[in-house]
Design a protein around this motif. Structure first.
Motif, mmCIF file in Angstrom:
data_model
loop_
_atom_site.group_PDB
_atom_site.id
_atom_site.type_symbol
_atom_site.label_atom_id
_atom_site.label_comp_id
_atom_site.label_asym_id
_atom_site.label_seq_id
_atom_site.Cartn_x
_atom_site.Cartn_y
_atom_site.Cartn_z
ATOM 1 N N GLN A 1 0.839 -1.184 0.000
ATOM 2 C CA GLN A 1 0.000 0.000 0.000
ATOM 3 C C GLN A 1 0.883 1.247 0.000
ATOM 4 O O GLN A 1 1.806 1.370 0.792
ATOM 5 N N CYS A 2 0.586 2.173 -0.894
ATOM 6 C CA CYS A 2 1.322 3.422 -1.010
ATOM 7 C C CYS A 2 1.080 4.273 0.237
ATOM 8 O O CYS A 2 -0.073 4.503 0.608
ATOM 9 N N PRO A 3 2.145 4.755 0.894
ATOM 10 C CA PRO A 3 1.941 5.594 2.080
ATOM 11 C C PRO A 3 1.420 6.995 1.759
ATOM 12 O O PRO A 3 0.917 7.676 2.633
ATOM 13 N N ASP A 4 1.527 7.435 0.503
ATOM 14 C CA ASP A 4 1.039 8.762 0.129
ATOM 15 C C ASP A 4 -0.450 8.776 -0.207
ATOM 16 O O ASP A 4 -1.198 9.589 0.313
ATOM 17 N N CYS A 5 -0.880 7.880 -1.097
ATOM 18 C CA CYS A 5 -2.269 7.935 -1.562
ATOM 19 C C CYS A 5 -3.110 6.737 -1.126
ATOM 20 O O CYS A 5 -4.321 6.745 -1.305
ATOM 21 N N GLY A 6 -2.471 5.680 -0.613
ATOM 22 C CA GLY A 6 -3.216 4.507 -0.160
ATOM 23 C C GLY A 6 -3.510 3.502 -1.257
ATOM 24 O O GLY A 6 -4.215 2.530 -1.023
ATOM 25 N N GLY A 7 -2.985 3.726 -2.476
ATOM 26 C CA GLY A 7 -3.208 2.797 -3.570
ATOM 27 C C GLY A 7 -2.623 1.420 -3.281
ATOM 28 O O GLY A 7 -1.557 1.308 -2.690
ATOM 29 N N LEU A 8 -3.335 0.371 -3.676
ATOM 30 C CA LEU A 8 -2.881 -0.998 -3.455
ATOM 31 C C LEU A 8 -2.215 -1.552 -4.708
ATOM 32 O O LEU A 8 -2.676 -1.314 -5.819
ATOM 33 N N HIS A 9 -1.133 -2.313 -4.500
ATOM 34 C CA HIS A 9 -0.349 -2.851 -5.602
ATOM 35 C C HIS A 9 0.104 -4.270 -5.290
ATOM 36 O O HIS A 9 0.158 -4.674 -4.132
ATOM 37 N N ASP A 10 0.457 -5.012 -6.327
ATOM 38 C CA ASP A 10 1.018 -6.349 -6.144
ATOM 39 C C ASP A 10 2.351 -6.244 -5.416
ATOM 40 O O ASP A 10 2.995 -5.192 -5.402
ATOM 41 N N GLU A 11 2.795 -7.358 -4.838
ATOM 42 C CA GLU A 11 4.061 -7.398 -4.110
ATOM 43 C C GLU A 11 5.250 -7.019 -4.982
ATOM 44 O O GLU A 11 6.278 -6.574 -4.493
ATOM 45 N N SER A 12 5.142 -7.162 -6.296
ATOM 46 C CA SER A 12 6.257 -6.881 -7.198
ATOM 47 C C SER A 12 6.364 -5.398 -7.579
ATOM 48 O O SER A 12 7.308 -5.000 -8.253
ATOM 49 N N ALA A 13 5.434 -4.568 -7.130
ATOM 50 C CA ALA A 13 5.428 -3.147 -7.506
ATOM 51 C C ALA A 13 6.671 -2.427 -6.973
ATOM 52 O O ALA A 13 7.132 -2.710 -5.877
ATOM 53 N N THR A 14 7.194 -1.507 -7.777
ATOM 54 C CA THR A 14 8.341 -0.707 -7.348
ATOM 55 C C THR A 14 7.987 0.768 -7.234
ATOM 56 O O THR A 14 8.683 1.520 -6.561
ATOM 57 N N THR A 15 6.922 1.205 -7.900
ATOM 58 C CA THR A 15 6.412 2.567 -7.783
ATOM 59 C C THR A 15 4.895 2.517 -7.746
ATOM 60 O O THR A 15 4.286 1.544 -8.195
ATOM 61 N N CYS A 16 4.297 3.573 -7.243
ATOM 62 C CA CYS A 16 2.840 3.653 -7.190
ATOM 63 C C CYS A 16 2.315 4.087 -8.553
ATOM 64 O O CYS A 16 2.710 5.131 -9.072
#
Length: 60
Positions: free
Chosen positions: A36-51
């Motif tokens: 989960q992005c600490p700035d906007c709260g967007g959810l991503h797969d474990e492989s994500a490197t940027t929001c």
């Protein structure tokens, strides 16, 4: 003798802390099995490197 970068960083961090600023490094938060992005709260797969929602990057 010059101070090391670590000493300078510690002094600067203490300066900011004394004035009410947070100096902790931010990173991904966890929400179940997602990042989960600490700035906007967007959810991503474990492989994500940027929001992909707001562009946040933990390396910058």
């Amino acid at each position: 003798m010059a101070s090391s970068p670590t000493d300078a960083d510690d002094v600067f961090d203490q300066f900011l802390t004394n004035r009410g600023h947070s100096v902790e490094e931010s990173g991904w938060e966890q929400e179940y099995n997602k990042k989960q992005c600490p700035d906007c709260g967007g959810l991503h797969d474990e492989s994500a490197t940027t929001c992909t929602v707001c562009g946040w990057d933990p390396r910058h």
